[in-house]
Design an enzyme around this catalytic site. Structure first.
Site, PDB file in Angstrom:
ATOM      1  N   LYS A  52       0.631  -1.283  -0.234  1.00 40.26           N
ATOM      2  CA  LYS A  52       0.019  -0.327   0.028  1.00 40.26           C
ATOM      3  C   LYS A  52       0.907   1.197   0.250  1.00 40.26           C
ATOM      4  CE  LYS A  52      -0.807   0.056   4.745  1.00 40.26           C
ATOM      5  NZ  LYS A  52      -0.351  -2.102   5.215  1.00 40.26           N
ATOM      6  N   HIS A  54       0.814   5.711   0.309  1.00 38.99           N
ATOM      7  CA  HIS A  54      -0.114   7.049  -0.579  1.00 38.99           C
ATOM      8  C   HIS A  54       0.712   8.282  -1.367  1.00 38.99           C
ATOM      9  CE1 HIS A  54      -0.980   6.646   4.119  1.00 38.99           C
ATOM     10  NE2 HIS A  54      -2.423   6.776   3.590  1.00 38.99           N
ATOM     11  N   ARG A  76     -11.355   8.917  -1.897  1.00 37.40           N
ATOM     12  CA  ARG A  76     -12.595   9.415  -0.819  1.00 37.40           C
ATOM     13  C   ARG A  76     -13.159  10.500  -1.360  1.00 37.40           C
ATOM     14  NH1 ARG A  76     -13.234   8.167   5.066  1.00 37.40           N
ATOM     15  NH2 ARG A  76     -15.332   8.258   6.146  1.00 37.40           N
TER      16      ARG A  76
END
Length: 220
Positions: A52, A54, A76
């Site tokens: 994962k 960012h 989101r």
């Protein structure tokens, strides 16, 4: 998303009894840019390796650009992201943010927080949505169309699901949804936004996405 990937890759056994403890999922999907376990350790993880990150698209390893790996991006809506990030800044001890939400709003909208501009980050991946190895997901759509999301995710990962397994995953998710924190809900922004802040946001928001056809749901 970590849980979903973990479930999709759990081809055998009882999904409802799968080990989805925080430790298990965190260990199986570590941070690419994290100091631990480190890049050398990541290289030695068994296939399929899941990380994962960012990082914005342009800062991801060149292998992504060369179509050597797949990227799942979850976007989101900015109001909920802002409030979740505000909570993060207040609760993480190393940051220990003491400002008000209105002050945080100005930081967020003016790109004065870690990882740069939220809008640039999201649009950067939105512009890659037709990239064959990029699967762009909206957080709100996961809530609206969960079964469709799981099926699309599984196909993207070349892990097609049987009807029974898809139903098992949906059953597991329905059970988990009963315990969702309010922070995980679509529309969490209503707990922090005042009428004044919302009016200011609505005034500048169109400008932030003016060169993009990306849209978000702010409530379901």
């Amino acid at each position: 998303m970590q849980d979903l990937i973990h479930l999709v890759h759990t081809a055998e056994g009882d999904i409802l009894k799968a080990d989805l403890s925080l430790e298990a999922v965190e260990d199986s999907i570590p941070f690419l840019e994290g100091p631990s376990p480190g890049l050398e350790t990541l290289k030695n993880l068994p296939s399929p390796r899941c990380f994962k990150s960012h990082l914005p698209f342009e800062l991801l390893p060149k292998g992504v650009q060369e179509k050597k790996c797949k990227v799942i991006y979850v976007a989101r809506n900015p109001k909920d992201v802002m409030c979740s990030f505000f909570d993060f800044h207040r609760t993480v001890q190393i940051i220990h943010y003491k400002g008000t939400f209105q002050q945080f709003y100005y930081r967020f909208m003016n790109s004065k927080l870690a990882y740069g501009c939220y809008f640039d980050h999201v649009i950067g991946f939105w512009n890659q949505k037709d990239h064959p190895n990029v699967f762009f997901l909206k957080y709100e759509d996961v809530h609206k169309e969960f079964k469709k999301t799981v099926r699309g995710l599984a196909d993207f990962l070349d892990c097609p699901l049987t009807s029974d397994k898809l139903l098992d995953i949906c059953a597991y998710w329905d059970e988990e949804a009963k315990y969702n924190r309010k922070e995980d809900r679509v529309g969490y922004w209503k707990y922090h936004f005042t009428i004044h802040v919302n009016e200011k946001f609505e005034k500048v928001y169109p400008d932030k996405l003016k060169d993009s056809d990306l849209t978000f749901d702010f409530d379901l």
